[in-house]
Every structure is written in C-alpha cells, then in structure tokens.
Design an enzyme around this catalytic site. Sequence first.
Site, short mmCIF file in Angstrom:
data_model
loop_
_atom_site.label_atom_id
_atom_site.label_comp_id
_atom_site.label_asym_id
_atom_site.label_seq_id
_atom_site.Cartn_x
_atom_site.Cartn_y
_atom_site.Cartn_z
N HIS A 71 0.84 -1.21 0.00
CA HIS A 71 0.00 0.00 0.00
C HIS A 71 0.86 1.25 0.00
O HIS A 71 0.59 2.22 -0.69
CB HIS A 71 -0.88 0.05 1.25
CG HIS A 71 -1.68 -1.19 1.46
ND1 HIS A 71 -2.06 -1.64 2.68
CD2 HIS A 71 -2.17 -2.05 0.57
CE1 HIS A 71 -2.77 -2.74 2.55
NE2 HIS A 71 -2.84 -3.01 1.27
N ARG B 192 -12.51 -3.46 -9.18
CA ARG B 192 -12.20 -4.60 -8.30
C ARG B 192 -13.28 -4.68 -7.23
O ARG B 192 -13.13 -4.14 -6.13
CB ARG B 192 -10.82 -4.42 -7.68
CG ARG B 192 -9.65 -4.54 -8.65
CD ARG B 192 -8.34 -4.29 -7.93
NE ARG B 192 -7.20 -4.81 -8.63
CZ ARG B 192 -6.29 -4.07 -9.27
NH1 ARG B 192 -6.41 -2.76 -9.31
NH2 ARG B 192 -5.25 -4.64 -9.86
N ARG C 249 -15.56 -6.44 -12.50
CA ARG C 249 -15.00 -7.77 -12.29
C ARG C 249 -15.72 -8.44 -11.13
O ARG C 249 -15.87 -7.83 -10.06
CB ARG C 249 -13.50 -7.65 -11.98
CG ARG C 249 -12.86 -9.00 -11.73
CD ARG C 249 -11.38 -8.90 -11.61
NE ARG C 249 -10.97 -8.41 -10.30
CZ ARG C 249 -9.71 -8.20 -9.95
NH1 ARG C 249 -8.74 -8.42 -10.83
NH2 ARG C 249 -9.41 -7.78 -8.76
N GLU D 17 -5.12 -14.32 -16.67
CA GLU D 17 -4.10 -14.20 -15.64
C GLU D 17 -3.55 -15.56 -15.22
O GLU D 17 -2.70 -15.66 -14.35
CB GLU D 17 -4.62 -13.40 -14.43
CG GLU D 17 -5.97 -13.79 -13.93
CD GLU D 17 -6.57 -12.82 -12.92
OE1 GLU D 17 -5.89 -11.89 -12.48
OE2 GLU D 17 -7.73 -13.01 -12.56
N ASN E 297 -0.40 -8.85 -13.27
CA ASN E 297 0.12 -9.06 -11.91
C ASN E 297 0.09 -10.55 -11.56
O ASN E 297 1.08 -11.11 -11.08
CB ASN E 297 -0.73 -8.31 -10.87
CG ASN E 297 -0.82 -6.83 -11.15
OD1 ASN E 297 0.00 -6.28 -11.87
ND2 ASN E 297 -1.81 -6.17 -10.59
N ASP E 298 -1.07 -11.16 -11.80
CA ASP E 298 -1.17 -12.59 -11.51
C ASP E 298 -0.52 -13.43 -12.60
O ASP E 298 0.08 -14.46 -12.31
CB ASP E 298 -2.64 -12.99 -11.34
CG ASP E 298 -3.13 -12.70 -9.94
OD1 ASP E 298 -2.40 -13.01 -8.99
OD2 ASP E 298 -4.22 -12.13 -9.79
N ARG F 134 3.58 -13.12 -5.62
CA ARG F 134 3.71 -11.67 -5.79
C ARG F 134 3.81 -10.91 -4.47
O ARG F 134 4.14 -9.73 -4.45
CB ARG F 134 2.56 -11.11 -6.66
CG ARG F 134 1.20 -11.18 -6.02
CD ARG F 134 0.09 -10.94 -7.03
NE ARG F 134 -0.48 -9.61 -6.93
CZ ARG F 134 -1.66 -9.26 -7.44
NH1 ARG F 134 -2.39 -10.15 -8.11
NH2 ARG F 134 -2.12 -8.05 -7.32
N CYS G 60 -4.96 -4.76 -17.54
CA CYS G 60 -5.27 -3.95 -16.37
C CYS G 60 -4.31 -4.21 -15.20
O CYS G 60 -4.51 -3.69 -14.11
CB CYS G 60 -6.72 -4.11 -15.94
SG CYS G 60 -7.15 -5.80 -15.50
C1 PEP Z 1 -3.90 -8.68 -12.16
O1 PEP Z 1 -3.75 -9.80 -11.66
O2 PEP Z 1 -3.08 -8.17 -12.96
C2 PEP Z 1 -5.07 -7.86 -11.79
C3 PEP Z 1 -5.35 -6.74 -12.42
O3 PEP Z 1 -5.82 -8.30 -10.75
P1 PEP Z 1 -5.40 -8.08 -9.20
O4 PEP Z 1 -4.16 -7.24 -9.16
O5 PEP Z 1 -6.58 -7.45 -8.56
O6 PEP Z 1 -5.18 -9.50 -8.77
MG MG Z 2 -5.41 -10.71 -10.58
#
Ligand code: PEP
Ligand code: MG
Length: 566
Positions: A189, A296, A332, A430, A453-454, A464, A501
């Site tokens: 954060h 989200r 989502r 993802e 990200n995932d 992560r 995203c």
């Molecule tokens: C991702 O995984 O890139 C994503 C946008 O979802 P989150 O970061 O909420 O897992």
């Molecule tokens: Mg994700």
Amino acid sequence: MVITGKGVAPGAAVGSIYIYNEKYSRPAESFVPAGKEQSQLDRYLTVKKEALDELEEVRLSMQKVDPGKAEIFNAHKEIVDDIIINEEIPARILNERWAGDWAIYQVYETVLGVLKKTPDPLISERAADFDDVRSLLLRLWYGRKKEELSALTQPVIIAAEELMPSDVASMDKEKVLAILLEAGGATSHTTIIAKSYGIPTIMGIQGLLGSVKHGQLAAVNADEGTVILDPKDDVVSEYIKKSEIFNKDKQETKTFLDTEGCTNCGVKIDIGLNINSVNNEELDASEYTDSVGVFRTEFIFMNRDTLPTEEEQFLIYKIALERYGERPVILRTLDIGGDKSLTSMELPREDNPFLGNRALRFCFSRPDIFKTQIRAALRASYYGNLWLMLPMVSSLEDIRKAKQIITCTKAELDKEKKPLKDFKTGIMIEIPSIALIAELAANEVDFASIGSNDLCQYLCAADRMNSAVEPYYQSFHPAMFRLIKETITAFNSAGKPISICGELGADPAAIPLLIGLGLRKISMGAASVAAAKRAIASVTVEKAEEIARNVLGLSTAQEIEKYLAL
Ligand code: PEP
Ligand code: MG
C-alpha cells in the site's frame, strides 16, 4: 558509502535524512499502588477514546487518497475496541494493579504471540495491525504527539523501517524529497500511495536504520535503487540537477492528463481506469478516461461484518455505470482469496491460497454469493454499458459454467420483469493455461483483459507478495511477452476487445512495447494516467512494432528492461 535497495517509485533527490520511528519498545514491568487502580483504568479509557478519534481522522484523510485502503483504519478501530483485549486490560489493572502501559503492552503481546504462531499468512499478517495499534496506544499513553510527517519544517529524505499508509497519506508531500525503507514490497500500500504522489521511493534496504544518522546528507537515485551517504560536493551538484530534471518532467507529464490517449501517428489507444470503489475521489478520473478497465468489486466486500446485499451492490454498480454513461464499465466479479480476505466470513485455511479456492473458484463454491452479485450487476446494466468480467479463469469449462449461471440469473430477472440492457461477458487472462488457449477462449467470450500481476506470478512461479522471491517475479520475462503477444493476437483475430489492467499497463516503459504487440486498450490507476498518455504520444505504431520485434528477439528480463530504458 553506498546503500542499495529496490527503486519502486522513480526519481532522484538530495537532502538530509530524517529517521522516522513510531515503534514503542517494551516498557518496564510496573505496578500501581493500591487505591490507584481506578484512575489508571480511567486513563486507559481516555487513551482508547483518543486512539479511536485519531484513527477516524486518519481514515477520513486517507479516504481522499485511496478509499479502498481507508478501510484499514476501520480495521484498526475494531482492534482498539476488541472485546477480549478490553476485558483483559481492565482486569489486569484492577485485579493485579498492573500499570496501564504495562497492561497495554503485555495484553497485546499475548495476542500477538498467538497470531504470529498461526501458519495462515492471512492471519499472521494481522499481527502487524495489532502491533501498530499497540504503538498508537502507548504513544498516547505517554502523551506524545504523533511524529508529524505532516508538520516537517524543512524538506527531508525519510528513512524508516516501515511506513504505514496513514504516515504516507498524512505526510506533507512538498517536504518529502524521497522515502527509504527497510521493509516493504513493490505492491505494498505504501508504495502505491508514494507512487501516486510522485515521491522517489526505495524499499528493501537491508540494515538501513543502522547505516544512516538523523540529519546526514544523502543522494538518492530511486531509478537505480541507490543511496550515496555523505556525498561529495560534485555528487551533490549532480543530484540537484537530476532532481530538478525529475521535477520538471513531473510537471510536464501532468499536462498530458486532459489529452486523448493517442499515438504520435494518430492511432487511438483507449485509456481505462482501475477502481476499487465509487467514491468521487476515484470516479473524478472519469473525466479523462474512456472506460472503467477494472472495477475490483471485492473491495466492497472487504472490511465489513456482513456481505453486501443485492440492493447495496446494485446501488454501488449503478453509480459507476451512470457516471460513465455509454462508455464501458468492466465490472469484475468477486476476486476473493489469495491475499484478499473477508471479515464477514472465515475462509478455510489453505496451504497455497494463491493456488487455491480463489476468485471464480470461490464463487462456484458459493453460488448464493455469486448469483447475488450477478443479479445486482445485471440490474445495474440498465444504467450504462456493463461489461462483466470473470477473474482467475483457467479453462473453457470455467467460462461455460460461469456463463450458464449468468444466463440463468438473467432469465430469472427477465421473469421478474426487471429492466436490463445488453451487456458483455469477458474474462481476465491471468493464468497461463487460459492464455495458451486464448484463441479458443476468444470464441466463448466478448472480451478479455490481461491481468499481468497474476499472470507473472503464475508464469514465473513466484508469489507476488513474498519479497524473498521478488527477483524471480519478473514482469519483463521474455515468456511474459510471448504469452501476451499470443493472447493479443488471438483476440484481435477474433475481432474481440482485449486490454491489460495489471501494473505492467501502467508502466510507461512497457507501454510502447504493448502497443507494438497489438494492444489498443490499456487500463491503470488514476495516478498513472498522465504518464501513460505521455508514453503513448511519444511513439508511432511503426516504432512500437519495431520495439516489439526487438524485444521478442531478446532472451532475459534484464536485457529487455535495459533495452526499454533506452
Ligand atoms: C492482475 O492480476 O493483474 C489484476 C489486475 O488483478 P489483481 O491485481 O486485482 O489480482
Ligand atoms: Mg489478478
């Protein structure tokens, strides 16, 4: 002397170190004389009230910066009010004549001991919150004012073991030249907020507080993750120049906010907004974005005692849809599990929660929760342009099963004569297993968005959230771009919209490459929009395609990062 860490928000600065440490160490074990117990308890109750007031104040100021994270302070307030703690502390004071500070310290210590021992990372992480609340209570007990990062008298470089989001949110941004931290991770954060303020930040500097002194001169290069302590005059001049260039650049970037996302050769790139709530602070960015790239929705389920009802959810989704009008809002469905927990229901402990009953899988196991959300979303479709997106899809069976539930829910609503509008159904890409069959998935859905990200965590097999494996979490791994390219090509060939995203889409260094790989829709947090538009305006599609060809010819993440930094 040079110390190093990981630069997580770019920039350079030179100035003196300000050591910030809000942790309170163990007080002496002490007792009050007989007859003084009640006054000691009264003082604890006053301190408790002051703590609740202070947390509410911080929560309100945080609400403006990051409404999702503001909820953390509600959680802290709940800890202050915790029933067991508030039975235990008065009992120790009244029955055993413990001094108030000793009672606070020791009762929290017992709770912390239990929390830290649990193998569930979601529970053990709560220990940090209890520790913060204890520090707050002890500070108030000693009548000390908060070490005010909001009342700094001169510009400084902050050095700390760790900062709370509240510290960052309340700090006087104009007086903070840079942030240096021992702990933390790139997705914490604190980093996200520091990034949004444009403060150069380096995290993971081992032994930082043992290496620096209050007032010591330092030159920070957050692009490289280095800090030169006691720099010589020529280095100081060089860093002053560097920071001036950085600040001028920041101002220039801001001027791109109101422009269209458009390449230098005139090709439109759709700019999506990532949101966690429908507060004005988030939705004000609707003025300069083309869509909501991901809402989200799990954040409206988190940090509350009960699950949100269909009506509550409907009203929230309606706000986003109305605000964007004809522009798409990608909503989502619930992505709970992994690092995101619910206070309204205990989820079973799992050894590998990121590989467990997360997101869509959780929704399949709780069709009541899933259907309630879909009903609310479809009802809200009437007020705008709804695109419903499924997270953590790993197979065509997942897609078909979810679509069947959506179809049944729609039929139910039709039967109830609820007014609905057409909506689209799409997926997050993802998990590598769905990315590798993207052309098959594209036949089954209306659109997709790449969750880099995932995708990176599953492709590189690196958690992560775990800073110990951070070097293995390589967003610029060549495999990432091969997979992203195949995914984009599959959806473009099928004539179905595809976007990104994850954080990679917010990185100006990656944007030309993503355009070169065929992407025309990119989504990010509000703080990244201006820099993204600037990066888009800086390339032609021809140049972007050349960049993509070159990147696909490289063999390591390091080579790719070096090439893109040119
Ligand atoms: C991702 O995984 O890139 C994503 C946008 O979802 P989150 O970061 O909420 O897992
Ligand atoms: Mg994700």
